[in-house]
Design a protein around this motif. Structure first.
Motif, short mmCIF file in Angstrom:
data_model
loop_
_atom_site.label_atom_id
_atom_site.label_comp_id
_atom_site.label_asym_id
_atom_site.label_seq_id
_atom_site.Cartn_x
_atom_site.Cartn_y
_atom_site.Cartn_z
N THR A 96 0.91 -1.41 0.22
CA THR A 96 0.17 -0.16 0.29
C THR A 96 1.15 0.72 -0.38
OG1 THR A 96 -0.43 -0.09 2.12
CG2 THR A 96 -2.26 -0.96 0.79
N ASP A 97 2.38 1.31 0.20
CA ASP A 97 2.88 2.45 -0.20
C ASP A 97 3.64 2.38 -1.12
OD1 ASP A 97 5.00 3.75 1.01
OD2 ASP A 97 6.73 2.68 1.49
N ASP B 12 -4.66 2.74 -0.37
CA ASP B 12 -4.96 2.18 0.61
C ASP B 12 -5.61 3.89 0.46
OD1 ASP B 12 -5.41 3.27 3.51
OD2 ASP B 12 -3.67 2.35 4.44
N GLY C 171 -6.44 6.07 2.62
CA GLY C 171 -5.52 7.10 4.15
C GLY C 171 -3.78 7.43 4.21
N VAL C 172 -3.93 6.27 2.73
CA VAL C 172 -2.27 7.13 2.48
C VAL C 172 -2.62 7.92 1.50
CG1 VAL C 172 -0.02 5.70 1.93
CG2 VAL C 172 -1.30 4.33 3.18
N PRO C 173 -1.38 9.10 1.56
CA PRO C 173 -1.95 10.00 0.50
C PRO C 173 -0.96 9.58 -0.09
CG PRO C 173 -1.11 11.29 2.35
CD PRO C 173 -1.83 9.79 2.82
N SER D 214 -1.45 7.38 -2.20
CA SER D 214 -0.94 5.53 -2.72
C SER D 214 -1.96 4.98 -3.54
CB SER D 214 -2.10 4.84 -1.26
OG SER D 214 -2.16 3.29 -1.36
#
Length: 186
Positions: free
Chosen positions: A7-8, A86, A88-90, A92
């Motif tokens: 997801t990174d 994800d 929630g991960v900018p 992503s």
């Protein structure tokens, strides 16, 4: 040796390079290979392959294998890579989209190359070459279940990569591609 979904966005962008995807395919096929062996397979320079293998290692996709004398082979750290954006991960979603498009382009290129050579194959392989496309009505959860069912169905064939002696003598490498997406944006 499977890895949790990636997801990174930084790792996804590190993988999103045509040569890096090719190197990952070579290592999946061979198990391990040196930069020189990779260069011969992909038609790039040893220096370029070496650089991109080191970049893949930096982000955890490959690692050095046991040395063979003076040779320094590489191997994948996971037999299958899955990327999942994800929310929630900018970044992503953008990184997953970029990697997905690049990977799809590579898959289509390889499929086109295979179709261009199909007339050189024996009749049974011509008959086994298929393209299937189905539009279905399903929920997001059902598509996830379908993907898992397809993975389970393919698992015995995928396992043969690590134990080629378990395959029939007439078995050859074949590409199976599944893509699930919204058909009409609804």
């Amino acid at each position: 040796m499977t890895e949790a979904p990636i997801t990174d966005p930084i790792r996804m962008r590190a993988l999103a390079h045509p040569l890096r995807l090719q190197l990952m395919d070579v290592l999946a096929e061979l198990g391990e290979a040196t930069a020189t062996e990779c260069a011969a397979r992909v038609g790039e320079s040893v220096a370029s392959c070496s650089f991109h293998l080191r970049q893949l290692a930096k982000y955890g996709f490959v690692e050095p294998a046991e040395r063979r004398g003076r040779e320094r082979p590489w191997r994948r750290t996971a037999d299958q890579l899955t990327t999942r954006p994800d929310p929630g991960v900018p970044g992503s979603l953008d990184a997953a989209t970029e990697l997905g498009r690049l990977h799809l382009h590579d898959v289509v290129r390889r499929a086109g190359d295979a179709l261009a050579r199909v007339d050189e194959e024996p009749a049974e392989w011509v008959g086994a070459t298929t393209l299937r496309s189905h539009t279905v009505l399903a929920t997001a959860d059902e598509l996830v279940e379908l993907a898992a069912a397809m993975d389970a169905l393919l698992a015995p064939y995928v396992a043969r990569r690590d134990d080629p002696d378990a395959a029939p003598a007439t078995a050859r490498r074949a590409q199976v591609v599944a893509l699930m997406h919204l058909a009409d944006g609804q």
